[in-house]
Design a protein around this motif. Structure first.
Motif, PDB file in Angstrom:
ATOM      1  N   MET A  74       4.301   4.938   9.396  1.00  0.00           N
ATOM      2  CA  MET A  74       2.941   4.576   9.142  1.00  0.00           C
ATOM      3  C   MET A  74       2.417   5.631  10.137  1.00  0.00           C
ATOM      4  O   MET A  74       1.046   6.355   9.778  1.00  0.00           O
ATOM      5  N   ARG A  75       2.994   6.215  11.196  1.00  0.00           N
ATOM      6  CA  ARG A  75       2.307   7.383  11.819  1.00  0.00           C
ATOM      7  C   ARG A  75       2.342   8.873  10.935  1.00  0.00           C
ATOM      8  O   ARG A  75       1.124   9.256  11.059  1.00  0.00           O
ATOM      9  N   GLU A  76       3.159   8.893  10.070  1.00  0.00           N
ATOM     10  CA  GLU A  76       2.847  10.095   9.080  1.00  0.00           C
ATOM     11  C   GLU A  76       2.173   9.900   8.116  1.00  0.00           C
ATOM     12  O   GLU A  76       1.178  10.852   7.936  1.00  0.00           O
ATOM     13  N   LEU A  77       2.015   8.661   7.683  1.00  0.00           N
ATOM     14  CA  LEU A  77       0.867   8.430   6.555  1.00  0.00           C
ATOM     15  C   LEU A  77      -0.389   8.226   7.257  1.00  0.00           C
ATOM     16  O   LEU A  77      -1.422   8.903   6.435  1.00  0.00           O
ATOM     17  N   LEU A  78      -0.670   7.644   8.299  1.00  0.00           N
ATOM     18  CA  LEU A  78      -1.850   7.920   9.221  1.00  0.00           C
ATOM     19  C   LEU A  78      -2.550   9.483   9.183  1.00  0.00           C
ATOM     20  O   LEU A  78      -3.504   9.774   8.946  1.00  0.00           O
ATOM     21  N   ARG A  79      -1.401   9.974   9.908  1.00  0.00           N
ATOM     22  CA  ARG A  79      -1.790  11.475   9.890  1.00  0.00           C
ATOM     23  C   ARG A  79      -2.035  12.319   8.742  1.00  0.00           C
ATOM     24  O   ARG A  79      -3.044  13.145   8.515  1.00  0.00           O
ATOM     25  N   ARG A  80      -1.282  12.149   7.591  1.00  0.00           N
ATOM     26  CA  ARG A  80      -1.409  12.753   6.320  1.00  0.00           C
ATOM     27  C   ARG A  80      -2.679  12.240   5.870  1.00  0.00           C
ATOM     28  O   ARG A  80      -3.476  13.097   5.205  1.00  0.00           O
ATOM     29  N   HIS A  81      -3.286  10.982   5.824  1.00  0.00           N
ATOM     30  CA  HIS A  81      -4.509  10.469   5.292  1.00  0.00           C
ATOM     31  C   HIS A  81      -5.428  11.133   5.873  1.00  0.00           C
ATOM     32  O   HIS A  81      -6.407  11.428   5.317  1.00  0.00           O
ATOM     33  N   ALA A  82      -5.502  11.342   7.144  1.00  0.00           N
ATOM     34  CA  ALA A  82      -6.512  11.932   7.829  1.00  0.00           C
ATOM     35  C   ALA A  82      -6.751  13.375   7.495  1.00  0.00           C
ATOM     36  O   ALA A  82      -8.139  13.733   7.687  1.00  0.00           O
ATOM     37  N   GLU A  83      -5.796  13.772   7.168  1.00  0.00           N
ATOM     38  CA  GLU A  83      -5.789  15.443   6.737  1.00  0.00           C
ATOM     39  C   GLU A  83      -6.054  15.572   5.287  1.00  0.00           C
ATOM     40  O   GLU A  83      -6.474  16.544   4.800  1.00  0.00           O
ATOM     41  N   GLY A  84      -6.131  14.380   4.516  1.00  0.00           N
ATOM     42  CA  GLY A  84      -6.391  14.466   3.127  1.00  0.00           C
ATOM     43  C   GLY A  84      -5.073  14.918   2.221  1.00  0.00           C
ATOM     44  O   GLY A  84      -5.773  15.230   1.193  1.00  0.00           O
ATOM     45  N   THR A  85      -3.993  14.826   2.800  1.00  0.00           N
ATOM     46  CA  THR A  85      -2.601  15.198   2.433  1.00  0.00           C
ATOM     47  C   THR A  85      -1.693  14.046   1.873  1.00  0.00           C
ATOM     48  O   THR A  85      -0.625  14.403   1.827  1.00  0.00           O
ATOM     49  N   ALA A  86      -2.343  12.781   1.836  1.00  0.00           N
ATOM     50  CA  ALA A  86      -1.413  11.574   1.439  1.00  0.00           C
ATOM     51  C   ALA A  86      -1.291  11.425   0.097  1.00  0.00           C
ATOM     52  O   ALA A  86      -0.139  10.410   0.042  1.00  0.00           O
ATOM     53  N   ARG A  87      -1.462  12.098  -0.846  1.00  0.00           N
ATOM     54  CA  ARG A  87      -1.309  12.012  -2.222  1.00  0.00           C
ATOM     55  C   ARG A  87       0.115  12.058  -2.287  1.00  0.00           C
ATOM     56  O   ARG A  87       0.895  12.749  -1.852  1.00  0.00           O
ATOM     57  N   GLY A  88       0.767  10.898  -3.125  1.00  0.00           N
ATOM     58  CA  GLY A  88       2.429  10.896  -3.287  1.00  0.00           C
ATOM     59  C   GLY A  88       2.964  10.193  -2.220  1.00  0.00           C
ATOM     60  O   GLY A  88       4.280   9.964  -2.391  1.00  0.00           O
ATOM     61  N   LEU A  89       2.443   9.587  -1.050  1.00  0.00           N
ATOM     62  CA  LEU A  89       3.020   9.257  -0.010  1.00  0.00           C
ATOM     63  C   LEU A  89       2.814   7.439  -0.092  1.00  0.00           C
ATOM     64  O   LEU A  89       2.058   7.065  -0.460  1.00  0.00           O
ATOM     65  N   VAL A  90       4.097   6.800   0.222  1.00  0.00           N
ATOM     66  CA  VAL A  90       3.990   5.239   0.551  1.00  0.00           C
ATOM     67  C   VAL A  90       4.409   5.037   1.899  1.00  0.00           C
ATOM     68  O   VAL A  90       5.610   5.417   2.232  1.00  0.00           O
ATOM     69  N   GLY A  91       3.520   4.008   2.563  1.00  0.00           N
ATOM     70  CA  GLY A  91       4.137   3.555   3.798  1.00  0.00           C
ATOM     71  C   GLY A  91       5.223   2.760   3.725  1.00  0.00           C
ATOM     72  O   GLY A  91       5.237   1.828   2.951  1.00  0.00           O
ATOM     73  N   LEU A  92       6.337   2.854   4.455  1.00  0.00           N
ATOM     74  CA  LEU A  92       7.580   1.866   4.479  1.00  0.00           C
ATOM     75  C   LEU A  92       7.406   1.253   5.978  1.00  0.00           C
ATOM     76  O   LEU A  92       7.750   1.807   6.863  1.00  0.00           O
ATOM     77  N   THR A  93       7.380  -0.098   5.884  1.00  0.00           N
ATOM     78  CA  THR A  93       7.397  -0.798   7.048  1.00  0.00           C
ATOM     79  C   THR A  93       8.569  -1.858   6.938  1.00  0.00           C
ATOM     80  O   THR A  93       8.684  -2.577   6.021  1.00  0.00           O
ATOM     81  N   PHE A  94       9.083  -2.282   8.263  1.00  0.00           N
ATOM     82  CA  PHE A  94       9.991  -3.216   8.462  1.00  0.00           C
ATOM     83  C   PHE A  94       9.773  -4.168   9.296  1.00  0.00           C
ATOM     84  O   PHE A  94       9.837  -3.732  10.585  1.00  0.00           O
ATOM     85  N   ASP A  95       9.528  -5.387   9.394  1.00  0.00           N
ATOM     86  CA  ASP A  95       9.038  -6.402  10.492  1.00  0.00           C
ATOM     87  C   ASP A  95      10.358  -6.680  11.077  1.00  0.00           C
ATOM     88  O   ASP A  95      11.401  -7.279  10.456  1.00  0.00           O
ATOM     89  N   ASP A  96      10.471  -6.922  12.450  1.00  0.00           N
ATOM     90  CA  ASP A  96      11.243  -7.871  13.258  1.00  0.00           C
ATOM     91  C   ASP A  96      12.378  -6.953  13.939  1.00  0.00           C
ATOM     92  O   ASP A  96      12.789  -7.580  14.962  1.00  0.00           O
ATOM     93  N   GLY A  97      12.686  -5.895  13.509  1.00  0.00           N
ATOM     94  CA  GLY A  97      13.709  -5.046  14.102  1.00  0.00           C
ATOM     95  C   GLY A  97      15.123  -5.438  14.039  1.00  0.00           C
ATOM     96  O   GLY A  97      16.016  -5.665  14.622  1.00  0.00           O
ATOM     97  N   TYR A  98      15.390  -6.113  12.737  1.00  0.00           N
ATOM     98  CA  TYR A  98      16.823  -6.594  12.463  1.00  0.00           C
ATOM     99  C   TYR A  98      17.811  -5.465  12.608  1.00  0.00           C
ATOM    100  O   TYR A  98      17.576  -4.195  12.330  1.00  0.00           O
ATOM    101  N   ASP A  99      19.102  -5.685  13.013  1.00  0.00           N
ATOM    102  CA  ASP A  99      20.010  -4.796  13.378  1.00  0.00           C
ATOM    103  C   ASP A  99      20.445  -4.206  12.027  1.00  0.00           C
ATOM    104  O   ASP A  99      21.068  -2.996  11.692  1.00  0.00           O
ATOM    105  N   ASP A 100      20.434  -4.968  10.886  1.00  0.00           N
ATOM    106  CA  ASP A 100      20.690  -4.310   9.465  1.00  0.00           C
ATOM    107  C   ASP A 100      19.681  -3.032   9.198  1.00  0.00           C
ATOM    108  O   ASP A 100      19.864  -2.238   8.346  1.00  0.00           O
ATOM    109  N   PHE A 101      18.689  -2.673   9.853  1.00  0.00           N
ATOM    110  CA  PHE A 101      17.789  -1.587   9.727  1.00  0.00           C
ATOM    111  C   PHE A 101      18.677  -0.201  10.044  1.00  0.00           C
ATOM    112  O   PHE A 101      18.513   0.507   9.352  1.00  0.00           O
TER     113      PHE A 101
END
Length: 241
Positions: free
Chosen positions: A55-82
């Motif tokens: 999300m950090r990268e997505l937000l930065r690139r979106h603000a710059e207008g260069t987020a085309r082709g990017l998808v945010g990937l998020t994982f909730d809870d912080g499981y050890d399998d991450f």
């Protein structure tokens, strides 16, 4: 105006919401994706010419207008399998992601999922290792409690103590928050903003959507290429991206 403040919700890039990736027999809450399915989902993204980012990268690139082709990937809870299952596959594709962790339960288990599979959570060393491998660490509150039912003091603790703890563990700023269960009204959004987070993720689309209530698209075990295509089209129809 800072980059995150320039987030334009009306042209929101696609953000996918995962939880756990591991082999399993039963999961009534559908928070687990098998490693094989997850590998195929990442492969599908790559074949579509899409790159998974934090999300950090997505937000930065979106603000710059260069987020085309990017998808945010998020994982909730912080499981050890991450660390064991998710990160190696992300690195294989040169993807990154954001993992939202519960600060007071590091090294513990997902006790909030009574009736579901018992899953171990990353400890402090695991959180630091994930960050060292290029993943963003965000807060998923202090104790994984629904913020909407808490007193003002409890709410303040859940959002501020978690930020302070994770910043101590990482020695770096934590700018992202994720609402447990997706529960958030204007009160909770204001508390998260006041705590100093630059953005926050929810689950569903809401009239309150903004950089502190960003909706995401759920991904589960049943999502193959066809279902992912439909979800991508649905997102484009709603948000124009």
């Amino acid at each position: 105006m800072d980059q995150i403040a320039r987030w334009r919700v009306t042209t929101m890039p696609l953000v996918l919401m995962y939880h756990s990736v591991e082999r399993y027999d039963s999961d009534p809450f559908r928070v687990t994706v098998s490693p094989g399915r997850f590998a195929r989902q990442l492969g599908w993204l790559a074949r579509q010419g899409l790159t998974g980012v934090s999300m950090r990268e997505l937000l930065r690139r979106h603000a710059e207008g260069t987020a085309r082709g990017l998808v945010g990937l998020t994982f909730d809870d912080g499981y050890d399998d991450f660390l064991g299952e998710v990160v190696p596959l992300l690195l294989k594709h040169r993807f990154t992601a954001t993992v939202f962790v519960v600060s007071e339960l590091l090294g513990g288990h997902n006790g909030w999922d009574a009736g579901g599979p018992r899953k171990r959570l990353m400890d402090e060393d695991g959180v630091r290792r994930a960050a060292s491998l290029g993943m963003e660490i965000g807060s998923h509150s202090a104790g994984h409690r629904s913020l909407a039912g808490l007193s003002e003091a409890e709410l303040r603790h859940e959002v501020t103590a978690s930020k302070a703890t994770l910043e101590r563990v990482l020695g770096d700023e934590v700018s992202g928050f994720c609402y447990p269960y997706g529960h958030a009204t204007a009160r909770e959004v204001n508390a998260v903003r006041a705590a100093g987070y630059g953005y926050a993720c929810a689950i569903w689309r809401s009239p309150l959507n903004g950089r502190h209530l960003l909706p995401r698209t759920y991904v589960g075990e049943r999502d193959g290429g066809l279902r992912l295509s439909v979800k991508r089209v649905r997102h484009r129809v709603r948000w124009g991206r």
